[in-house]
Design a protein around this motif. Sequence first.
Motif, mmCIF file in Angstrom:
data_model
loop_
_atom_site.group_PDB
_atom_site.id
_atom_site.type_symbol
_atom_site.label_atom_id
_atom_site.label_comp_id
_atom_site.label_asym_id
_atom_site.label_seq_id
_atom_site.Cartn_x
_atom_site.Cartn_y
_atom_site.Cartn_z
ATOM 1 N N LEU A 147 34.057 -8.645 -29.047
ATOM 2 C CA LEU A 147 34.382 -9.861 -28.019
ATOM 3 C C LEU A 147 33.855 -9.477 -26.547
ATOM 4 O O LEU A 147 33.139 -10.252 -26.003
ATOM 5 C CB LEU A 147 35.839 -9.973 -28.069
ATOM 6 N N ILE A 148 34.257 -8.287 -26.276
ATOM 7 C CA ILE A 148 33.721 -8.001 -24.993
ATOM 8 C C ILE A 148 32.152 -7.816 -24.558
ATOM 9 O O ILE A 148 31.545 -8.431 -23.756
ATOM 10 C CB ILE A 148 34.484 -6.442 -24.506
ATOM 11 N N ILE A 149 31.505 -7.265 -25.785
ATOM 12 C CA ILE A 149 30.116 -7.102 -25.628
ATOM 13 C C ILE A 149 29.621 -8.452 -25.787
ATOM 14 O O ILE A 149 28.381 -8.873 -24.986
ATOM 15 C CB ILE A 149 29.588 -6.391 -27.122
ATOM 16 N N SER A 150 30.189 -9.369 -26.501
ATOM 17 C CA SER A 150 29.588 -11.000 -26.589
ATOM 18 C C SER A 150 29.630 -11.641 -25.218
ATOM 19 O O SER A 150 28.857 -12.392 -24.758
ATOM 20 C CB SER A 150 30.160 -11.726 -27.821
ATOM 21 N N LEU A 151 30.838 -11.326 -24.459
ATOM 22 C CA LEU A 151 31.124 -11.785 -23.166
ATOM 23 C C LEU A 151 30.131 -11.368 -22.069
ATOM 24 O O LEU A 151 29.570 -11.960 -21.397
ATOM 25 C CB LEU A 151 32.460 -11.582 -22.930
ATOM 26 N N LEU A 152 29.930 -9.963 -22.364
ATOM 27 C CA LEU A 152 28.954 -9.492 -21.210
ATOM 28 C C LEU A 152 27.555 -9.953 -21.494
ATOM 29 O O LEU A 152 26.680 -9.950 -20.513
ATOM 30 C CB LEU A 152 28.844 -7.857 -21.591
ATOM 31 N N VAL A 153 27.092 -10.009 -22.718
ATOM 32 C CA VAL A 153 25.618 -10.554 -22.895
ATOM 33 C C VAL A 153 25.761 -12.159 -22.437
ATOM 34 O O VAL A 153 24.673 -12.471 -21.951
ATOM 35 C CB VAL A 153 25.484 -10.597 -24.620
ATOM 36 N N ALA A 154 26.853 -12.926 -22.795
ATOM 37 C CA ALA A 154 26.658 -14.297 -22.352
ATOM 38 C C ALA A 154 26.770 -14.286 -20.817
ATOM 39 O O ALA A 154 26.069 -15.255 -20.171
ATOM 40 C CB ALA A 154 27.814 -14.978 -22.743
ATOM 41 N N VAL A 155 27.271 -13.553 -20.065
ATOM 42 C CA VAL A 155 27.515 -13.659 -18.552
ATOM 43 C C VAL A 155 25.939 -13.027 -18.158
ATOM 44 O O VAL A 155 25.407 -13.675 -17.324
ATOM 45 C CB VAL A 155 28.442 -12.289 -17.892
ATOM 46 N N GLY A 156 25.281 -12.111 -18.921
ATOM 47 C CA GLY A 156 24.029 -11.680 -18.273
ATOM 48 C C GLY A 156 23.010 -12.678 -18.480
ATOM 49 O O GLY A 156 22.142 -12.942 -17.728
ATOM 50 N N PHE A 157 23.324 -13.537 -19.600
ATOM 51 C CA PHE A 157 22.240 -14.785 -19.740
ATOM 52 C C PHE A 157 22.595 -15.624 -18.833
ATOM 53 O O PHE A 157 21.490 -16.469 -18.280
ATOM 54 C CB PHE A 157 22.377 -15.469 -21.065
ATOM 55 N N LEU A 158 23.657 -16.243 -18.409
ATOM 56 C CA LEU A 158 23.952 -17.100 -17.292
ATOM 57 C C LEU A 158 23.646 -16.480 -15.962
ATOM 58 O O LEU A 158 23.087 -17.317 -15.146
ATOM 59 C CB LEU A 158 25.770 -16.903 -17.217
ATOM 60 N N ILE A 159 23.643 -15.169 -15.745
ATOM 61 C CA ILE A 159 22.973 -14.689 -14.185
ATOM 62 C C ILE A 159 21.608 -14.790 -14.512
ATOM 63 O O ILE A 159 20.982 -15.157 -13.413
ATOM 64 C CB ILE A 159 23.524 -13.166 -14.095
ATOM 65 N N ALA A 160 20.918 -14.564 -15.560
ATOM 66 C CA ALA A 160 19.322 -14.677 -15.629
ATOM 67 C C ALA A 160 19.049 -16.057 -15.518
ATOM 68 O O ALA A 160 18.018 -16.562 -14.677
ATOM 69 C CB ALA A 160 18.848 -14.064 -17.005
ATOM 70 N N PHE A 161 19.591 -17.095 -16.163
ATOM 71 C CA PHE A 161 19.553 -18.627 -15.848
ATOM 72 C C PHE A 161 19.646 -18.981 -14.447
ATOM 73 O O PHE A 161 18.727 -19.695 -13.935
ATOM 74 C CB PHE A 161 20.564 -19.372 -17.121
ATOM 75 N N ILE A 162 20.614 -18.633 -13.688
ATOM 76 C CA ILE A 162 20.925 -19.126 -12.349
ATOM 77 C C ILE A 162 19.820 -18.413 -11.709
ATOM 78 O O ILE A 162 19.280 -18.906 -10.762
ATOM 79 C CB ILE A 162 22.344 -18.380 -11.831
ATOM 80 N N PHE A 163 19.422 -17.044 -11.774
ATOM 81 C CA PHE A 163 18.474 -16.672 -10.898
ATOM 82 C C PHE A 163 17.021 -17.384 -11.217
ATOM 83 O O PHE A 163 16.167 -17.534 -10.180
ATOM 84 C CB PHE A 163 18.265 -15.010 -11.404
ATOM 85 N N SER A 164 16.725 -17.552 -12.305
ATOM 86 C CA SER A 164 15.572 -18.598 -12.594
ATOM 87 C C SER A 164 15.560 -19.706 -12.020
ATOM 88 O O SER A 164 14.472 -20.031 -11.612
ATOM 89 C CB SER A 164 15.162 -18.211 -14.042
ATOM 90 N N VAL A 165 16.436 -20.454 -12.064
ATOM 91 C CA VAL A 165 16.610 -21.629 -11.554
ATOM 92 C C VAL A 165 16.661 -21.379 -9.990
ATOM 93 O O VAL A 165 15.756 -22.431 -9.339
ATOM 94 C CB VAL A 165 18.034 -22.552 -11.703
ATOM 95 N N ARG A 166 17.143 -20.566 -9.239
ATOM 96 C CA ARG A 166 17.026 -20.389 -7.874
ATOM 97 C C ARG A 166 15.630 -20.004 -7.360
ATOM 98 O O ARG A 166 15.397 -20.271 -6.270
ATOM 99 C CB ARG A 166 18.103 -19.373 -7.529
ATOM 100 N N SER A 167 14.970 -19.035 -8.293
ATOM 101 C CA SER A 167 13.657 -18.731 -7.839
ATOM 102 C C SER A 167 12.731 -19.818 -7.966
ATOM 103 O O SER A 167 11.512 -19.381 -7.740
ATOM 104 C CB SER A 167 13.408 -17.421 -8.767
ATOM 105 N N GLY A 168 12.845 -20.661 -8.478
ATOM 106 C CA GLY A 168 12.003 -21.872 -8.770
ATOM 107 C C GLY A 168 11.151 -22.083 -10.051
ATOM 108 O O GLY A 168 9.984 -22.683 -10.328
#
Length: 55
Positions: A8-29
């Motif tokens: 459960l902890i590993i899956s939450l870390l992976v999900a947060v990682g994907f969320l951070i990558a998505f937010i970064f890609s949206v903000r970078s255009g």
Amino acid sequence: MSALIILLIISLLVAVGFLIAFIFSVRSGQFDDDYTPSVRILFDDTEPINEENLN
């Protein structure tokens, strides 16, 4: 039971990682559409413009 908590902890870390990558890609255009506005003028309008439509 401890394996379930670890997974459960590993899956939450992976999900947060994907969320951070998505937010970064949206903000970078990376999702900005630079192509469509340049070719939009080439497409025909669906109805012709006349004086009745302008009022």
